[in-house]
Design a protein around this motif. Structure first.
Motif, mmCIF file in Angstrom:
data_model
loop_
_atom_site.group_PDB
_atom_site.id
_atom_site.type_symbol
_atom_site.label_atom_id
_atom_site.label_comp_id
_atom_site.label_asym_id
_atom_site.label_seq_id
_atom_site.Cartn_x
_atom_site.Cartn_y
_atom_site.Cartn_z
ATOM 1 N N THR A 147 -6.119 3.762 -31.835
ATOM 2 C CA THR A 147 -7.515 3.660 -32.244
ATOM 3 C C THR A 147 -7.773 2.409 -33.072
ATOM 4 O O THR A 147 -8.809 1.750 -32.921
ATOM 5 C CB THR A 147 -7.926 4.897 -33.068
ATOM 6 O OG1 THR A 147 -7.709 6.074 -32.289
ATOM 7 C CG2 THR A 147 -9.390 4.819 -33.476
ATOM 8 N N HIS A 148 -6.832 2.072 -33.939
ATOM 9 C CA HIS A 148 -7.030 0.983 -34.889
ATOM 10 C C HIS A 148 -6.265 -0.285 -34.514
ATOM 11 O O HIS A 148 -6.224 -1.230 -35.306
ATOM 12 C CB HIS A 148 -6.614 1.437 -36.292
ATOM 13 C CG HIS A 148 -7.468 2.524 -36.841
ATOM 14 N ND1 HIS A 148 -8.596 2.287 -37.591
ATOM 15 C CD2 HIS A 148 -7.374 3.873 -36.735
ATOM 16 C CE1 HIS A 148 -9.154 3.429 -37.928
ATOM 17 N NE2 HIS A 148 -8.425 4.410 -37.429
ATOM 18 N N ASP B 193 -12.046 14.627 -35.115
ATOM 19 C CA ASP B 193 -13.479 14.578 -34.849
ATOM 20 C C ASP B 193 -14.309 15.059 -36.031
ATOM 21 O O ASP B 193 -15.482 14.699 -36.156
ATOM 22 C CB ASP B 193 -13.824 15.441 -33.624
ATOM 23 C CG ASP B 193 -13.146 14.939 -32.364
ATOM 24 O OD1 ASP B 193 -13.057 13.708 -32.205
ATOM 25 O OD2 ASP B 193 -12.685 15.770 -31.561
ATOM 26 N N THR C 273 -1.478 7.942 -32.179
ATOM 27 C CA THR C 273 -2.907 8.081 -31.899
ATOM 28 C C THR C 273 -3.727 7.149 -32.780
ATOM 29 O O THR C 273 -4.630 6.452 -32.305
ATOM 30 C CB THR C 273 -3.355 9.536 -32.120
ATOM 31 O OG1 THR C 273 -2.642 10.393 -31.224
ATOM 32 C CG2 THR C 273 -4.847 9.685 -31.870
ATOM 33 N N LEU C 274 -3.430 7.147 -34.067
ATOM 34 C CA LEU C 274 -4.159 6.274 -34.984
ATOM 35 C C LEU C 274 -3.922 4.809 -34.656
ATOM 36 O O LEU C 274 -4.844 3.985 -34.746
ATOM 37 C CB LEU C 274 -3.740 6.565 -36.422
ATOM 38 C CG LEU C 274 -4.155 7.922 -36.990
ATOM 39 C CD1 LEU C 274 -3.559 8.117 -38.384
ATOM 40 C CD2 LEU C 274 -5.672 8.037 -37.054
ATOM 41 N N ALA D 167 -14.456 4.603 -36.670
ATOM 42 C CA ALA D 167 -13.707 4.150 -35.494
ATOM 43 C C ALA D 167 -13.798 5.130 -34.333
ATOM 44 O O ALA D 167 -13.618 4.749 -33.174
ATOM 45 C CB ALA D 167 -12.245 3.916 -35.861
ATOM 46 N N THR D 168 -14.071 6.409 -34.639
ATOM 47 C CA THR D 168 -14.066 7.446 -33.598
ATOM 48 C C THR D 168 -15.367 8.240 -33.534
ATOM 49 O O THR D 168 -15.437 9.252 -32.834
ATOM 50 C CB THR D 168 -12.908 8.423 -33.832
ATOM 51 O OG1 THR D 168 -13.056 9.031 -35.123
ATOM 52 C CG2 THR D 168 -11.570 7.699 -33.781
ATOM 53 N N ASP D 169 -16.396 7.790 -34.274
ATOM 54 C CA ASP D 169 -17.677 8.525 -34.333
ATOM 55 C C ASP D 169 -17.492 9.947 -34.829
ATOM 56 O O ASP D 169 -18.188 10.873 -34.396
ATOM 57 C CB ASP D 169 -18.364 8.536 -32.959
ATOM 58 C CG ASP D 169 -18.782 7.139 -32.525
ATOM 59 O OD1 ASP D 169 -19.152 6.337 -33.395
ATOM 60 O OD2 ASP D 169 -18.722 6.857 -31.310
ATOM 61 N N ALA D 170 -16.556 10.132 -35.749
ATOM 62 C CA ALA D 170 -16.304 11.461 -36.291
ATOM 63 C C ALA D 170 -17.371 11.844 -37.311
ATOM 64 O O ALA D 170 -18.034 10.990 -37.900
ATOM 65 C CB ALA D 170 -14.925 11.512 -36.943
ATOM 66 N N SER E 52 -6.668 14.519 -32.380
ATOM 67 C CA SER E 52 -8.016 13.970 -32.554
ATOM 68 C C SER E 52 -8.547 14.382 -33.915
ATOM 69 O O SER E 52 -8.282 15.481 -34.389
ATOM 70 C CB SER E 52 -8.967 14.464 -31.454
ATOM 71 O OG SER E 52 -9.127 15.867 -31.514
#
Length: 289
Positions: A28-29, A145, A24-25, A170-173, A143
Motif C-alpha cells: 500500500t505504501h 478498513d 500488505t502495508l 492511503a486506503t480510504d479507511a 485489510s
C-alpha cells in the motif's frame, strides 16, 4: 510516512501473521520490508544454524513465499546477535525504520509476550510506531478498513493522529475517534456532575481537534464518539461496536519509560485486543531517557 518496515521474527505463528501485515502495508505504501532474526547472545551461534547455507531470516522469508504475496516488494533479510529487544531497537535506528510489526501471543496466556517480554519492551522503548499482531489472528488477506483512534487530547494521544491518518488516507479507511470519560472515582453528587460535564467538554474538544487534523491529512470519513467507563474496557467495546480492524493509540514519551503506558491502557490493549494495535510514542518531553 511508512517507507521502511521491520518484522522481527523467531519463526513463530506470531511472526508469520506480522509478516503478512507488513507485506500488505508495504504494498500500500510502496515500502521496503526488513526481516530481522536475532540470535540471543546466550543461545546458538552461526555454527549451529542449519538452513541450507542461508540465515534464519532468509529461511523465514522463503517459508512465507507460498501464502504471502511479495511480488514487486523489496524484502531484505538480516541477522543480529545480542539481547533481542536491544538488537531490534538498534537495527531500527541504524536502518531508519519507520514502523515495526511484531507478533504477540493470542488470548491464551495474555499476560505473556512473544520471546519473553520482547514485544512489550519494544512497544515501550521504540521511537517509531509498533504494530502488534496476535499470533492467533486469521491468516490470509489483511485489510484495515475501519481504524479506531482513542484520544484524550494529551500529547501522547496526539502523536497517534498522523500515523492513523496516513494509513486511512492511503486506503480510504474510516477513522472512528473515541474519547473515554473515566468516571470510576466519581461519586453521584452535584460536584461529581459538574466534574463529569467538564470531562465531557474536554473529550468533545479532543475528538473535535483530532477530527479536524485527520481531515487535513486527507481522511474523508471520520466518526466520533464519547463514552464513559474504564478506558481500556471502553476501547475494547468500541472495537466491537465499530467493527474496527486496527487500533492506533498514543503512549507517553521517554519520561517514566519503565512505567506502563497511558496508565496501562495501551499496554493492556496490546495484550487483549482482538485486532492489531499500533502504539505510537509521543516525542520525548525532556525527561530522563
Amino acid at each position: 510516512m511508512f517507507d521502511r518496515i521491520l518484522v522481527p521474527t523467531d519463526g513463530s505463528p506470531g511472526s508469520e501473521r506480522a509478516f503478512e501485515v507488513a507485506a500488505t502495508l508495504a504494498s500500500t505504501h510502496d515500502a521496503a520490508v526488513h526481516v530481522l532474526s536475532v540470535v540471543d547472545e546466550h543461545g546458538p551461534t552461526d555454527d549451529d544454524w542449519d538452513y541450507d547455507g542461508g540465515t534464519p531470516a532468509e529461511a523465514f522469508i522463503e517459508s512465507q513465499a507460498d501464502h504471502v504475496d511479495t511480488e514487486g516488494l523489496s524484502v531484505t533479510p538480516a541477522v543480529r546477535e545480542g539481547v533481542v529487544h536491544d538488537a531490534v531497537l538498534d537495527y531500527t535506528d541504524e536502518n531508519d525504520i519507520d514502523l515495526i510489526v511484531m507478533g504477540t501471543h493470542g488470548r491464551t496466556g495474555v499476560r505473556r509476550f512473544l520471546l519473553g517480554s520482547v514485544t512489550e519492551k519494544v512497544v515501550r522503548l521504540a521511537d517509531v510506531p509498533v504494530l502488534s499482531v496476535k499470533a492467533d489472528a486469521e491468516p490470509g488477506t489483511v485489510s484495515f478498513d475501519d481504524i479506531l483512534l482513542p484520544t484524550d487530547g494529551s500529547s501522547g494521544a496526539e502523536a497517534a493522529i498522523e500515523p492513523a491518518g496516513a494509513l486511512a488516507s492511503a486506503t480510504d479507511a474510516t477513522v472512528n475517534l473515541v474519547s473515554v470519560v473515566d468516571t470510576r472515582s466519581l461519586g453521584i453528587d452535584v460536584g461529581s456532575t459538574v466534574i463529569v460535564d467538564e470531562l465531557e467538554s474536554v473529550a468533545t474538544d479532543a475528538v473535535g481537534d483530532a477530527s479536524d487534523r485527520l481531515s487535513g491529512l486527507g481522511v474523508e470519513t471520520v466518526e466520533t464518539a464519547i463514552t464513559h467507563g474504564v478506558p481500556y474496557r471502553a476501547i475494547l467495546d468500541a472495537i466491537e461496536d465499530t467493527d474496527a480492524d486496527l487500533v492506533v493509540i498514543g503512549t507517553h514519551g521517554r519520561t517514566g519509560v519503565d512505567r506502563y503506558l497511558l496508565g496501562s491502557v495501551a499496554e493492556k490493549l496490546v495484550r487483549t485486543s482482538p485486532v492489531p494495535v499500533m502504539t505510537v510514542r509521543a516525542p520525548d518531553a525532556g525527561g530522563e531517557s
